[in-house]
Design an enzyme around this catalytic site. Structure first.
Site, mmCIF file in Angstrom:
data_model
loop_
_atom_site.group_PDB
_atom_site.id
_atom_site.type_symbol
_atom_site.label_atom_id
_atom_site.label_comp_id
_atom_site.label_asym_id
_atom_site.label_seq_id
_atom_site.Cartn_x
_atom_site.Cartn_y
_atom_site.Cartn_z
ATOM 1 N N ASP A 215 0.856 -1.187 0.000
ATOM 2 C CA ASP A 215 0.000 0.000 0.000
ATOM 3 C C ASP A 215 0.896 1.242 0.000
ATOM 4 O O ASP A 215 1.936 1.229 -0.633
ATOM 5 C CB ASP A 215 -0.957 -0.045 1.195
ATOM 6 C CG ASP A 215 -2.261 0.703 0.957
ATOM 7 O OD1 ASP A 215 -2.300 1.592 0.089
ATOM 8 O OD2 ASP A 215 -3.255 0.416 1.650
ATOM 9 N N HIS B 259 2.025 2.015 -3.435
ATOM 10 C CA HIS B 259 1.295 3.116 -4.066
ATOM 11 C C HIS B 259 2.047 4.436 -4.024
ATOM 12 O O HIS B 259 1.529 5.447 -4.479
ATOM 13 C CB HIS B 259 -0.071 3.296 -3.414
ATOM 14 C CG HIS B 259 -0.970 2.111 -3.582
ATOM 15 N ND1 HIS B 259 -2.108 1.942 -2.852
ATOM 16 C CD2 HIS B 259 -0.883 1.028 -4.388
ATOM 17 C CE1 HIS B 259 -2.695 0.805 -3.205
ATOM 18 N NE2 HIS B 259 -1.965 0.224 -4.132
#
Length: 140
Positions: free
Chosen positions: A73, A96
């Site tokens: 993430d 991300h």
């Protein structure tokens, strides 16, 4: 769920930790001031959801530097109430990237200011540094 949580800390310094495979975010930082995280190594599989390396909110003067972050993430998730956040010399990826937000959910007003990203590398991330916002409804 986090591996580590820092709440209401002032003048905090954390270094030289190796963290791996948290079931959620690795480090939560809430209501802290003057915190420094450096020489950190944070890892989770690239396909693992909700494994932010750092999840920060309502904090100011926080520095992340000279660290390696490989998670599924956000390398750093910067939420409302944060100011003077500095990311320098990070190797981020996969994941991300560095994210500000999501801001403005349910027409809320949140402030994030003075975020600096310097000399960071993003390898295999879906983004570099980004701002995530919700659509604002102007109709009652």
């Amino acid at each position: 769920m986090q591996l580590l949580r820092f709440r209401s800390c002032n003048d905090l310094s954390v270094s030289s930790l190796n963290l791996a495979n948290s079931p959620g975010s690795h480090i939560a930082i809430n209501h802290c001031e003057n915190a420094r995280f450096f020489n950190m190594n944070i890892n989770a599989p690239g396909h693992s959801p909700n494994t932010d390396a750092y999840d920060i909110s309502s904090s100011k003067n926080v520095v992340f530097e000279d660290s390696t972050i490989a998670v599924g993430d956000d390398c750093i998730a910067i939420n409302g109430g944060c100011s003077y956040i500095n990311a320098t010399g990070l190797a981020c990826g996969p994941g991300h990237g560095i994210s500000i937000g999501s801001l403005g959910k349910n027409n809320s007003h949140e402030i994030v200011e003075e975020v600096y990203v310097n000399n960071c590398t993003f390898n295999g991330t879906t983004n570099g540094a980004r701002i995530k916002t919700w659509e604002v409804s102007i109709w009652p």
